[in-house]
Design an enzyme around this catalytic site. Structure first.
Site, PDB file in Angstrom:
ATOM      1  N   LYS A 121     -12.607  12.287 -22.821  1.00  0.00           N
ATOM      2  CA  LYS A 121     -11.247  12.071 -22.311  1.00  0.00           C
ATOM      3  C   LYS A 121     -10.478  13.380 -22.141  1.00  0.00           C
ATOM      4  CE  LYS A 121     -10.612   7.462 -24.336  1.00  0.00           C
ATOM      5  NZ  LYS A 121      -9.704   6.607 -25.117  1.00  0.00           N
ATOM      6  N   LYS A 135      -4.437   1.483 -13.629  1.00  0.00           N
ATOM      7  CA  LYS A 135      -3.445   2.316 -14.303  1.00  0.00           C
ATOM      8  C   LYS A 135      -4.102   3.587 -14.835  1.00  0.00           C
ATOM      9  CE  LYS A 135      -3.644   0.007 -18.840  1.00  0.00           C
ATOM     10  NZ  LYS A 135      -4.078   1.187 -19.591  1.00  0.00           N
ATOM     11  N   LYS A 159      -6.015  -1.961 -22.994  1.00  0.00           N
ATOM     12  CA  LYS A 159      -6.960  -0.956 -22.511  1.00  0.00           C
ATOM     13  C   LYS A 159      -6.499   0.434 -22.949  1.00  0.00           C
ATOM     14  CE  LYS A 159      -9.598  -3.787 -20.055  1.00  0.00           C
ATOM     15  NZ  LYS A 159      -9.340  -4.996 -20.834  1.00  0.00           N
ATOM     16  N   ASP A 160      -7.452   1.362 -23.013  1.00  0.00           N
ATOM     17  CA  ASP A 160      -7.152   2.731 -23.418  1.00  0.00           C
ATOM     18  C   ASP A 160      -6.033   3.324 -22.569  1.00  0.00           C
ATOM     19  OD1 ASP A 160     -10.202   2.125 -23.674  1.00  0.00           O
ATOM     20  OD2 ASP A 160      -9.808   3.665 -25.172  1.00  0.00           O
ATOM     21  N   ARG A 161      -5.177   4.090 -23.213  1.00  0.00           N
ATOM     22  CA  ARG A 161      -4.104   4.742 -22.456  1.00  0.00           C
ATOM     23  C   ARG A 161      -4.641   5.950 -21.689  1.00  0.00           C
ATOM     24  NH1 ARG A 161       2.009   6.817 -23.917  1.00  0.00           N
ATOM     25  NH2 ARG A 161       2.218   7.992 -21.989  1.00  0.00           N
TER      26      ARG A 161
END
Length: 335
Positions: free
Chosen positions: A17, A46, A75-77
């Site tokens: 990430k 998003k 969901k993951d930011r």
């Protein structure tokens, strides 16, 4: 305490990430939208956005309460994610979302559906992940092939426990009677963190003892593709069960503790008994005991080495964590 690795600790380090586009998640609900009904269904992409924040903004845009907005899962930011939201708008026309503007959010599809999208009502997620800095080596290719063949520990990872393990810390304080938790959401988060910790400890111990792929007397076994399970009791032939395990017809499970936890293997029983305060809390809160597979198989696992690092693509059923798989591939470097 560090959790055990199924395929030994990775040799390489890589960044996860580093950019949002390095972690792509596409939700699979397991069903199609009906095209009509009381709910407006909105599919969004998003980037670097919190699921709840996006849902709240969608509800505000159409003029309804946040209570009338739903989604299948958080969901993951720090990622690029695609997921569905639903907005309860009975008897109202479908809004025009062309004027909806929110940084990092694109509207991909708008339709209707006949029922609410509820939390947990999804089959799984597709992942595309770039591990920056990973290099192609024989060791890493062997490791990836082993993960493809044998799976990875189905651990709950950091997001389950909150920032710096806050949810687990609070759960333990609650269990010891140091705090009282009235907020419903916090109660749920803390109880989930506590169950996840015990599950992880049981799985880690089985791996450390090299027994995570061996059926033991007392094991709770889950039928592949279902949530039904049975016990490897005295009536069962362990050799026959081992053959079924190797054919992936059945799965070994570990506990999600609750009230009335059934006795299992001696290893599990001893570990669970060490957490009496948590067991008492679970009984008090009427949490139902459940089971979860110890190991998970990534479906359609593919990989490719590129200039930036290692690209992974795979599918996981709902409730399993991509970061648990990544943990077996590389050591993640902190930015």
């Amino acid at each position: 305490m560090e959790l055990a690795y199924l395929h030994t600790r990775p040799e390489q380090y890589a960044r996860l990430k580093a950019e949002c586009a390095d972690f792509i998640v596409k939700e699979n609900l397991g069903y199609e939208m009906s095209g009509d009904g009381e709910f407006v269904a909105v599919k969004v992409r998003k980037t670097d956005c919190n699921t709840l924040f996006v849902g709240e903004k969608l509800a505000q845009f159409v003029g309804i309460s946040e209570r009338n907005m739903g989604y299948a899962g958080l969901k993951d930011r720090k990622a690029v994610t695609e997921q569905w939201f639903c907005l309860h708008m009975p008897g109202q026309p479908t809004p025009d979302f062309r004027s909806f503007q929110l940084e990092g959010v694109d509207i991909l599809e708008v339709t209707r559906h006949h029922r609410k999208i509820r939390t947990g009502s999804l089959e799984g997620n597709h992942f595309e992940i770039l591990l920056r800095g990973a290099k192609e080596t024989d060791e890493l290719n062997v490791r990836l092939n082993n993960i493809k063949q044998c799976g990875f520990p189905n651990y709950f990872t950091e997001q389950r426990f909150g920032r710096d393990g806050h949810n687990l810390t609070q759960a333990l304080r609650w269990a010891q009677g140091e705090i009282n938790v009235k907020d419903r959401k916090k109660r749920s988060f803390y109880l989930s963190a506590a169950r996840s910790e015990v599950f992880n400890l049981v799985v880690s111990e089985r791996i450390a003892l090299q027994l995570a792929q061996q059926v033991l007397r007392g094991d709770m076994l889950q039928l592949q593709g279902s949530h039904s399970w049975f016990q490897a009791d005295e009536k069962e032939d362990l050799n026959a069960l081992q053959a079924r395990l190797e054919q992936q017809d059945i799965l070994l499970t570990a506990p999600l503790i609750g009230e009335q936890n059934p006795p299992a293997t001696d290893i599990e029983n001893q570990l669970v008994e060490q957490h009496q305060a948590l067991l008492t809390l679970m009984a008090k809160e009427r949490m139902k005991a459940a089971r979860r597979p110890m190991l998970m198989q990534a479906q359609a696992l593919q990989w490719a080495f590129v200039a930036e690092g290692l690209k992974l693509a795979f599918y996981l059923p709902a409730g399993s964590y991509a970061t648990a798989l990544v943990r077996e591939v590389v050591n993640v470097q902190e930015d």
